[in-house]
Motif scaffolding. Structure first.
Motif, PDB file in Angstrom:
ATOM      1  N   CYS A  29     -21.175  22.755 -31.321  1.00 29.85           N
ATOM      2  CA  CYS A  29     -19.802  23.157 -31.660  1.00 29.85           C
ATOM      3  C   CYS A  29     -19.662  24.652 -31.364  1.00 29.85           C
ATOM      4  O   CYS A  29     -20.588  25.426 -31.610  1.00 29.85           O
ATOM      5  N   LEU A  31     -17.168  26.513 -32.676  1.00 34.82           N
ATOM      6  CA  LEU A  31     -16.454  27.196 -33.762  1.00 34.82           C
ATOM      7  C   LEU A  31     -17.388  27.356 -34.964  1.00 34.82           C
ATOM      8  O   LEU A  31     -18.444  26.710 -35.043  1.00 34.82           O
ATOM      9  N   CYS A  33     -16.346  27.165 -38.801  1.00 31.81           N
ATOM     10  CA  CYS A  33     -15.384  27.067 -39.901  1.00 31.81           C
ATOM     11  C   CYS A  33     -16.105  27.421 -41.204  1.00 31.81           C
ATOM     12  O   CYS A  33     -17.220  26.923 -41.442  1.00 31.81           O
ATOM     13  N   TRP A  35     -15.785  26.423 -44.085  1.00 33.05           N
ATOM     14  CA  TRP A  35     -16.022  25.287 -44.976  1.00 33.05           C
ATOM     15  C   TRP A  35     -16.749  24.149 -44.284  1.00 33.05           C
ATOM     16  O   TRP A  35     -16.825  23.035 -44.820  1.00 33.05           O
ATOM     17  N   CYS A  36     -17.299  24.375 -43.094  1.00 31.03           N
ATOM     18  CA  CYS A  36     -17.906  23.287 -42.320  1.00 31.03           C
ATOM     19  C   CYS A  36     -19.001  22.587 -43.133  1.00 31.03           C
ATOM     20  O   CYS A  36     -19.928  23.229 -43.628  1.00 31.03           O
ATOM     21  N   THR A  41     -24.739  20.332 -36.985  1.00 28.99           N
ATOM     22  CA  THR A  41     -24.236  19.893 -35.676  1.00 28.99           C
ATOM     23  C   THR A  41     -23.826  21.070 -34.799  1.00 28.99           C
ATOM     24  O   THR A  41     -23.328  20.870 -33.694  1.00 28.99           O
ATOM     25  N   TRP A  42     -23.996  22.277 -35.268  1.00 30.96           N
ATOM     26  CA  TRP A  42     -23.507  23.427 -34.503  1.00 30.96           C
ATOM     27  C   TRP A  42     -24.258  23.590 -33.181  1.00 30.96           C
ATOM     28  O   TRP A  42     -23.692  24.015 -32.191  1.00 30.96           O
ATOM     29  N   GLY A  91     -19.940  18.282 -35.008  1.00 29.42           N
ATOM     30  CA  GLY A  91     -19.851  18.933 -33.706  1.00 29.42           C
ATOM     31  C   GLY A  91     -18.477  18.747 -33.038  1.00 29.42           C
ATOM     32  O   GLY A  91     -17.517  18.389 -33.698  1.00 29.42           O
ATOM     33  N   HIS A 119     -11.673  19.653 -32.723  1.00 30.33           N
ATOM     34  CA  HIS A 119     -11.130  20.917 -33.242  1.00 30.33           C
ATOM     35  C   HIS A 119      -9.815  21.296 -32.569  1.00 30.33           C
ATOM     36  O   HIS A 119      -9.160  22.248 -32.977  1.00 30.33           O
ATOM     37  N   LYS A 141      -6.702  24.809 -36.539  1.00 30.45           N
ATOM     38  CA  LYS A 141      -7.557  25.792 -37.215  1.00 30.45           C
ATOM     39  C   LYS A 141      -6.771  27.050 -37.571  1.00 30.45           C
ATOM     40  O   LYS A 141      -5.940  27.519 -36.783  1.00 30.45           O
TER      41      LYS A 141
HETATM   42  S1  SF4 Z   1     -18.212  20.978 -36.591  1.00 34.41           S
HETATM   43 FE1  SF4 Z   1     -15.971  20.951 -37.024  1.00 34.41          FE
HETATM   44  S2  SF4 Z   1     -15.802  21.837 -39.068  1.00 34.41           S
HETATM   45 FE2  SF4 Z   1     -17.853  22.368 -38.301  1.00 34.41          FE
HETATM   46  S3  SF4 Z   1     -17.616  24.400 -37.347  1.00 34.41           S
HETATM   47 FE3  SF4 Z   1     -17.297  22.874 -35.735  1.00 34.41          FE
HETATM   48  S4  SF4 Z   1     -15.079  22.526 -35.691  1.00 34.41           S
HETATM   49 FE4  SF4 Z   1     -15.556  23.534 -37.615  1.00 34.41          FE
END
Ligand code: SF4
Length: 251
Positions: A29, A31, A33, A35-36, A41-42, A91, A119, A141
């Motif tokens: 991923c 981004l 966030c 609150w993720c 999964t990043w 992700g 996202h 977002k």
């Molecule tokens: S997996 Fe979804 S909630 Fe988590 S950082 Fe990425 S976009 Fe944001």
């Protein structure tokens, strides 16, 4: 494709909450966030966990990249045809558009509808896969809680609006905004007005944050109701729906 896990559960967010859903969670991923709830999964995963059978706690592990055949075999073993949806989630699935292009039609051929959770920032990638998607569930977002992986802040409004225009080629589109105690009025108003400018009839979900990581509190109930009332002045179908998985105690 880089996958984190494949498992059977029920949809935990949005208008199809509670519907039998086979989850295919991808790795990676771009981004961050605040609150993720899936920070694992990043980054692309070394291994993918595959539930052995529907309702079972047992799982097996396969190395990434996972082949299309392995993913399909897992979906069949989990009784994929008996699910209303396959959720491609992460992700961020649209960071692997070739994988989505291959996997989505093959999974759709088993019977379930394809529910893409995204996202909402990769419009070019969506353009190439939208024909294989039945429901685009996009986040909108907000810069108060979301940064890019590089640390660069939003706003993301314009990119989301372009994405939304592409998403409208899918049979169904849902827009979700996560509301935290830090969410500002101005950023919400801008999001709502931009959504309304594209299609004011779209379902728009205000999802109170589930406290996780750096976010410790939910917004107050009165604040949520006030926001829903204000959003409804611009949008026809505003709903307040919390995440159900924590309440059910399932993934
Ligand atoms: S997996 Fe979804 S909630 Fe988590 S950082 Fe990425 S976009 Fe944001």
């Amino acid at each position: 494709m880089n996958l984190v896990e494949i498992f059977s559960s029920v949809q935990g967010e949005g208008p199809y909450v509670g519907a039998a859903t086979l989850f295919v969670r991808v790795g990676g991923c771009d981004l961050r966030c605040a609150w993720c709830d899936s920070p694992h999964t990043w980054l692309p995963a070394r291994e993918c966990r595959i539930q052995e059978a529907r309702g079972s706690e047992a799982s097996r592990v396969v190395e990434n990249p996972v082949s299309l055949e392995t993913a399909l075999e897992a979906a069949r073993a989990l009784d994929g045809a008996a699910h209303r949806f396959v959720s491609l989630t992460g992700g961020e699935p649209l960071l692997q558009p070739e994988a989505v292009s291959a996997l989505a039609p093959a999974l759709r051929a088993l019977g379930p509808r394809i529910h893409l959770e995204t996202h909402g920032l990769a419009a070019d990638a969506l353009d190439g896969v939208v024909e294989h998607v039945d429901v685009v569930s996009m986040d909108w977002k907000l810069a108060s809680d979301v940064r890019r992986e590089s640390g660069e802040p939003g706003p993301f409004h314009e990119i989301h609006q372009d994405f939304l225009r592409v998403a409208l080629r899918a049979p169904e589109v849902v827009v979700k905004l996560v509301v935290t105690p830090a969410t500002g009025d101005e950023e919400l108003e801008e999001a709502w007005s931009r959504i309304a400018a594209v299609d004011s009839a779209l379902p728009v979900i205000l999802q109170p944050v589930t406290p996780f990581a750096r976010v410790r509190e939910r917004p107050a109930a009165a604040r949520l109701l006030e926001l829903a009332a204000r959003a409804s002045r611009m949008l026809d179908d505003v709903r307040v729906i919390p995440q159900m998985h924590p309440l059910l105690g399932v993934r």
